[in-house]
Structures are given as structure tokens and as C-alpha cells.
Enzyme design. Structure first.
Site, PDB file in Angstrom:
ATOM      1  N   PHE A  19       0.866  -1.162   0.000  1.00 10.52           N
ATOM      2  CA  PHE A  19       0.000   0.000   0.000  1.00 10.52           C
ATOM      3  C   PHE A  19       0.915   1.228   0.000  1.00 10.52           C
ATOM      4  CE2 PHE A  19      -2.723   3.286   1.665  1.00 10.52           C
ATOM      5  CZ  PHE A  19      -3.833   3.113   0.863  1.00 10.52           C
ATOM      6  N   ASP A  40       3.490  -5.332   7.976  1.00  9.21           N
ATOM      7  CA  ASP A  40       2.270  -4.530   7.923  1.00  9.21           C
ATOM      8  C   ASP A  40       1.097  -5.509   7.874  1.00  9.21           C
ATOM      9  OD1 ASP A  40      -0.007  -3.172   7.070  1.00  9.21           O
ATOM     10  OD2 ASP A  40       1.127  -1.744   5.859  1.00  9.21           O
ATOM     11  N   TYR A  73      -9.463  -0.406  11.615  1.00 10.36           N
ATOM     12  CA  TYR A  73     -10.766  -0.005  11.076  1.00 10.36           C
ATOM     13  C   TYR A  73     -11.223  -0.877   9.920  1.00 10.36           C
ATOM     14  CZ  TYR A  73      -7.605   2.797   8.106  1.00 10.36           C
ATOM     15  OH  TYR A  73      -6.589   3.216   7.287  1.00 10.36           O
ATOM     16  N   LYS A  74     -10.420  -1.875   9.570  1.00 10.05           N
ATOM     17  CA  LYS A  74     -10.819  -2.789   8.494  1.00 10.05           C
ATOM     18  C   LYS A  74     -11.509  -4.005   9.128  1.00 10.05           C
ATOM     19  CE  LYS A  74      -6.907  -1.209   5.644  1.00 10.05           C
ATOM     20  NZ  LYS A  74      -7.623  -0.503   4.573  1.00 10.05           N
ATOM     21  N   ARG A 129     -12.460  -4.996  -6.248  1.00  7.96           N
ATOM     22  CA  ARG A 129     -11.991  -5.732  -5.082  1.00  7.96           C
ATOM     23  C   ARG A 129     -13.153  -6.043  -4.155  1.00  7.96           C
ATOM     24  NH1 ARG A 129      -7.797  -3.067  -0.725  1.00  7.96           N
ATOM     25  NH2 ARG A 129      -9.697  -1.886  -0.292  1.00  7.96           N
TER      26      ARG A 129
END
Lengths: 429, 429
Positions: free
Chosen positions: A138, A213, A238-239, A388
Site C-alpha cells: 500500500f 504490515d 478499522y478494516k 476488489r
């Protein structure tokens, strides 16, 4: 959203919607779905970007606001345990990532936590001046490495070497100049899963440290950082962890590194004796040295509420369902979409190499995703051409997967995505 | 808390409680008090550490949680303006500090924002290798300067020079080696107020840049950064601005510096095109280059609610009342406490040199403050010997000041603070 089998569901796979419903009926994690608020008419396949709202979160945050802030006021720093939250909430994340008590601390954003971890790691390998990262990381991870290079490169420049799934490989670039390797366990676009223990071993065999990560793996599958003997890790909450929009990141450091790790950002919350108000910085003895300033406690409260759910989750069952959901999706795409529209998945088929998401390639992926969203199937688009879909076992059902593919089939069949209103413009999250 | 004049209120000042009540009755800011939740039986004089809860904040945060997060889900990044919040909320802070639109952006903690600002400023003065700061700064500012020294000092060391109100002075240390001067406008312990324009002029006359810390002045008095031609500023929003525990910091940079200022932390939210997901970092053109990662949106929501109140505040009236409150407190302390118990204020008597707080020196300040808190008068203690009282004109009344001094008189008179339960132990916030 159709709740009965629609006419277009004539498939060449043995599966049908009834089979999916049966899978849901016997799903040992099925009851978790009721603990979330899911809007009517939506199939939410973007929990890998922003997790859904736990049903009890509003009441919990409300209590923190009215009782702890409104009534407790400044006293809540002690009485409600506010000062310790980054550590105590970190301890609740620990079991989800194979960390021990006292090894996890909340940060601000993942970007900031990554900066803290990478600077500490680079400093632990003096003389080595190379950082390895993935081109497909990312982007913020790569951007923050530029910050590390600029800030730590004053004496002797730091080199960044990029690897990729299609090469150069880790083995191509590892040598005794490498200080740190920064890797994302699950690739945010393809969903490719690294073998955490195996890759850690290879990095360390070269004398380097690894910073993981976990943004797309924490809460998506079991992680065992200590079993892998990893060095540092950061992640977001938050995912898959459903902590709320922008809920705080976390940072893990193996306890063997705590004493030697010099934090980059030497804020007062990471001080050994913050309330002595001394002029000089002295790092706290443990993981709390990675704290910076005052934690954003309303966002922390959102995270605490979501962790109430995670306390009850069996991560092996979670992984099992996750793989079944992605496998089902891939099978349905293969059976119903692949040949007719040339839809290709970029996500590994081997379950051991797959996270909890699937990405499909489509030249007009942006428009296709907008058309899906208009029909209530929410995934997301990742430039240049990926649509996605994230599968969150706590609230995604097998019937959701069936229905989502059905809607995608319909969007492609009718070519509704060609309508001008779906054309790309402006900011895309 | 007594609401009628208690027996101990026999004073040698001309003032009495009735006069205070009359001042409240004619207070042009009096109606703001109803917009806050203040617990029964409490006189809250610590709003300079954590501001009180605005009455409408719970409902606002609730709406963000249930509607924007719960129903809007990922769509709220665009539809609810989430992505732009650090900038749009920054624009609402701008009028409080004399900033223009597009000059203020939210950060994480003040510590992190200070780091961003100081690194950018040091880089704008290549060749100059000295940072000046105040020994009496809130410690995190000094600690973060150690981070700057360690990170930017790789090529050529950065020197830190400390000044203090009792010397060395700014003029003692300013020379053409000084790159940046970091100053807190209102001292967190003494309440001493710097003349922002005058000091800025002196710093810039030496060719250096100034970074102002506004933690104890934003929302306490009118500030005009652009009129002072200042360079950078940071501040916190959970004190006088009432944004909630740990609500996000802000960073201001004069627009003339935007193009040249290279952020230290190069996260993706500060990227020129964050959703292109490019491999290399390119800073956003304006103030948004100082953004790092995903903002903590529940905490941002708390801040937004409090700014609804600030939209209605006349800062000149605020300052007028603030000075009257602190003057009243100082007069009552002089009249009722000074001679008998040797109570001394360390806060400047000249109103032009005073923020919105008063600190009194007492050898057993910790115990005295604990005894006050037990009686409902909440201030705080700052090591080694200061009891600190913050006066927040939006919800502190003149009668509060009278009653607080009355309770302090009683605590000293009865010597209740000598009781063992008030002895210092553990963490103190």
C-alpha cells in the site's frame, strides 16, 4: 437486493443459492452477523476497507462521552484508565496477532506507526544502509520509507530496494547491506498472503529485521508473530477489526527488542515518567516508549467496543469460513463470468496464499464497481483496473456471496456500467 | 458546592458574592454556559487541560456513528466529506487563530504536528543548525525537538538552545546560526503570555523562522497569526476548544511557505494524488501536504460539534471576560489568602502578559489540589509546587471564581489537605 434466486442464476457450477443458505444455517460463526448493523439492501464486501458498525458501539461511545468525559472530566485520565488505554487496548489486540501482553500499543495512523517501527529497526542495524520493500505495498508504506530515508539519511544515504511478486524477489535483493525489510502480509490489491514465519526466517538469516504490515490480515486470519519470531509489526483497526472510521493503528515490537528500540517520535506519552515534566526525554521501559501524544479517546472507544466482539471469536473458525467464502466467490466467478466476459481473478487460488479478499481485473473496473454499488453490492475499485471484494467472516454470509456474483453477472450482462453516470471522476476511495 | 455566601466569606476585598452574581447577570457571554454539560456540585477550573462537554456533542457523534459509519459505510469517505475533514475542519479553526482558509489542517497529536512543523522549518533554513526553545515549554515540545535533532542531525549536528523567562533571553541566544525558534504563546505553568507579533518580529529579524505552540492560547484569547506574519503554529483542540479527550491537533503554516515546506512525515493523505496509488511520494500543493494517515473520525466528530459553539463566539468579548475572571481570582487570593498563608501567584499581574489561567505556589500543592477536588473545585497540579486554575469564559462564571476561592480558603483554614489520603502517589495528570 434479491432475496430469492433470480432468473439469471442459471449456472454451470454445482452450487445454487439453496446450498449457500444451507451453509449459512450450519455456520458456527453465523450468530456474529446479528452483532453488526448492516444497512437494508446492501451486500457489504468492503469490510477490508472500513469494517461494519458493531451494534453496541453507539451506546459504548455514548457512555464514554457522557459519563467519562461529561461527568468525569479531567479525573477520567486516572479514574477511567484513559492514560493507560493505548497499552490496555493494545493488550486486547495481542491475542489476535500472536503477541504477548505488553507487546502491543495503539498509535495514531498506520503510516505514523510504520514510521516509528522502521526508524527503530534501522537504528538497530547500524552500518546497514538498505531498506527493502514491496513495490505493491500500500503506497503509504513506500511514502513513509521516503520519510525515513530523508530523515535518517543525513550522514550516509539509505537505499530503498523494491521487490515484487513478479520479481525481483526477496532473495534477489537480500544481502548484508539490508537493515530492514518491510512487508505487507496480505497484498491490498491481489490478496496474496505471505508465509509470515518462512519469510521472517529468510530475512533474519540475512541479518536483517522484518517489519510486518498487518493491515489486511489482522482480523482476517490467525497471525502468530511470536511463533514466527518476527521483529516489528503495525496494523490498522478499522478494516477487519471494525473499530470505526480512522480508529487508531497498533504497533507491535517483540519484547526482546524493547530495551534497544529508540523511538523516532519521542513524545511525552512515551516518556518513562511523563508527569515529572522533566526537560529531557527518557523512553518508557516497555512497548509504551512508542507512544507519542495524547490518544484520540473517542476513536479509541469505538475500537474498544469492537474488541468486545473479537474476545469471542475463534480465529481458526474465522479462517476456515474466510477461505470458504473466497473459494465460493472464485468458483462462482469461474463458472458464471470467466469465459463469457473474460473476467480474471488476480488473487491466488491456493488457499495458503490467499487473504480474505478477491480482486477481479476489468478494463472498466471503476464503472463496473459504481454500477455494482448502485445495486447495493459494495466493494471497491483499485486503480488501474481491479474490482476488489472483501469477505469478512463475522458478517458476510454464503448467500451474500451468491447474490453478489448474481448482481455482478447482471451488471455485465446488461452492460449498465457503460452508462455515462458511472464514468470515473474526482476522488475515489 | 455552596450557592449562597458561606460564613467564611468575610473578606478584606470590596468584592462580595453578590457583586459576582451581578457580573454574571450582565455577562454578554453568560448564555454560553447552558450549551455545556457541567456536573452537579463541581466548579470546573481545568478546562485548560480538558474542556467541558458541549451539550449537543453526544447527538452529533451519535449521528456520525449510526448514519455516516453504520449506514453510509465506505461511501461516507466521499458522501459525508470524510476525506476532506482535516482540511474543512481546519478551515473552521482558522478564524480563531487569525489564519486564512486553506492554511490550517488537522493532525494527530500536538507532539506529532509540532514535529511536522519544526522539521519543515529547519529544512527551510539550510546551513543554520540551531533550534531555540523554552526550558519552560510543555515538555513534549522539548522531547520532540530531541527527535528532530536525532533525525535531522545525521550530517551536521543540530544544537538546541534553551531560553527561560528568567534568562537566558531570546536576545541572548539569537544569532545567524538559529534556524527555528519554538515558543509556547501561553506558558502551561505560569500562564505568561508572549506578545506574538513582537516576538515573531525579533525572531525573523535574526533570519530565523518561528513555530508557535498555541495549546494554551487557542480559544483562550484572540490570536492573529497572519497579522503577526508568523511562520508556523500548532495547537490542541481538547483544552479551551472543547473538542473532547484527545481530539486532534491542528497545524497552521503561512501560505507563503506551503510550496517550500517539505513535510517530515510523508503519508498518503498528504499526497498530491492519493488515489492514484503511485509508488513515489509527491506532496499536495497546499496545507494538506502536512496530513499523514487516515484521520480518527470519531474524535474529529467531537471537535466539529464543539466548533459549532465557536462559530458564535466574539473573541474580543471572550478575552475581556477571561481577564476579568483571572483578575477577580487574583484579587480574591491577594485579599483572602496571600498574607495569612503566604500564597503566591506565579502568573503575571499585567493583563497583557497573562493567558486565561492562574497558578499559585504551595509547597504541598499536590495535597491541596486533591483536597480541593474532593470538595468539587477541579483544577490541577503541576510539579513541583503549582496549583493551577484555568478560566474558560464560555462556562466559568464570576460566582464560580468566588466560590472556588472560598473553598480554597476553607481547605487552607482547616488544613484538611494534611490528611494522609491526599498524599501524592502514582500517576498524576
Amino acid at each position: 437486493m434479491s432475496t430469492t434466486t433470480p432468473p439469471s442464476a442459471t449456472t454451470r457450477t454445482a452450487l445454487d443459492r439453496a446450498t449457500c443458505e444451507a451453509l449459512d444455517a450450519s455456520d458456527p460463526l453465523g450468530s456474529f452477523r446479528d452483532r453488526f448493523v448492516l444497512p437494508e439492501g446492501v451486500i457489504y464486501l468492503d469490510g477490508n476497507s472500513l469494517g461494519a458498525l458493531p451494534r453496541h458501539t453507539p451506546a459504548h461511545v455514548q457512555r464514554v462521552i457522557t459519563e467519562e468525559w461529561g461527568t468525569g472530566l479531567i479525573r477520567s485520565w486516572n479514574d477511567a484508565g484513559w492514560f493507560a488505554k493505548p497499552r490496555t487496548v493494545g493488550d486486547r489486540i495481542a491475542p489476535l496477532i500472536g503477541a504477548a501482553e505488553g507487546e502491543v500499543v495503539l498509535g495514531d495512523s498506520t503510516s505514523a506507526s510504520l514510521f516509528q517501527a522502521v526508524v527503530a529497526a534501522v537504528r538497530m542495524r547500524p552500518g546497514r544502509r538498505v531498506i527493502v520493500a514491496e513495490r505493491g505495498n500500500f503506497p503509504t508504506d513506500l511514502y513513509m520509507l521516503e520519510a525515513v530515508q530523508e530523515l535518517l539519511g543525513g550522514g550516509e544515504p539509505l537505499e530503498r530496494r523494491l521487490i515484487a511478486d513478479d520479481g525481483p524477489t526477496l532473495d534477489d535483493v537480500l544481502d548484508d547491506h539490508v537493515a530492514v525489510v518491510v512487508l505487507t502480509q496480505v497484498d491490498y490489491r491481489t490478496g496474496r498472503l505471505h508465509d509470515l514465519a518462512e519469510v521472517t526466517r529468510r530475512v533474519q538469516a540475512a541479518g536483517a529485521l522484518v517489519v510486518w504490515d498487518l493491515c489486511h490480515s489482522a482480523g482476517a486470519l490467525p497471525i502468530d508473530l511470536n511463533a514466527a519470531w518476527a521483529d516489528f509489526a503495525v496494523g490498522c483497526t478499522y478494516k477487519y477489526l471494525n473499530g470505526g472510521p480512522g480508529s487508531p493503528s497498533f504497533l507491535w515490537a517483540a519484547s526482546r527488542h524493547h530495551a534497544a528500540a529508540r523511538p523516532a517520535l519521542t513524545g511525552w506519552h512515551g516518556h518513562a515518567r511523563p508527569f515529572d515534566f522533566t526537560v529531557d526525554y527518557a523512553p518508557a521501559p516497555g512497548i509504551e516508549r512508542f507512544r507519542v501524544g495524547t490518544p484520540q479517546l473517542l476513536s479509541v472507544a469505538g475500537l474498544e467496543a469492537s474488541l468486545d466482539i473479537w474476545d469471542d471469536v475463534d480465529l481458526e473458525l474465522l479462517r476456515e469460513k474466510s477461505l470458504r467464502l473466497t473459494e465460493l466467490f472464485l468458483s462462482l466467478v469461474d463458472a458464471r463470468l470467466a469465459e463469457r466476459w473474460g473476467i480474471v481473478s488476480v488473487t491466488p487460488r491456493e488457499s495458503s496464499r490467499r487473504g480474505s479478499q478477491v480482486s477481479l481485473r476489468h478494463d472498466d473496473g471503476y464503472a463496473v464497481m459504481q454500477a455494482l454499488i448502485e445495486r447495493g453490492v459494495i466493494g471497491d475499485f483499485r486503480a488501474p483496473d481491479l474490482i476488489r471484494f472483501g469477505f469478512t467472516p463475522l458478517y458476510t454470509s454464503y448467500a451474500d456471496v451468491w447474490d453478489a456474483v448474481d448482481v455482478l453477472h447482471d451488471v455485465l450482462e446488461t452492460e449498465v456500467w457503460r452508462e455515462p453516470r458511472f464514468a470515473r471522476r474526482g476522488t475515489v476511495t
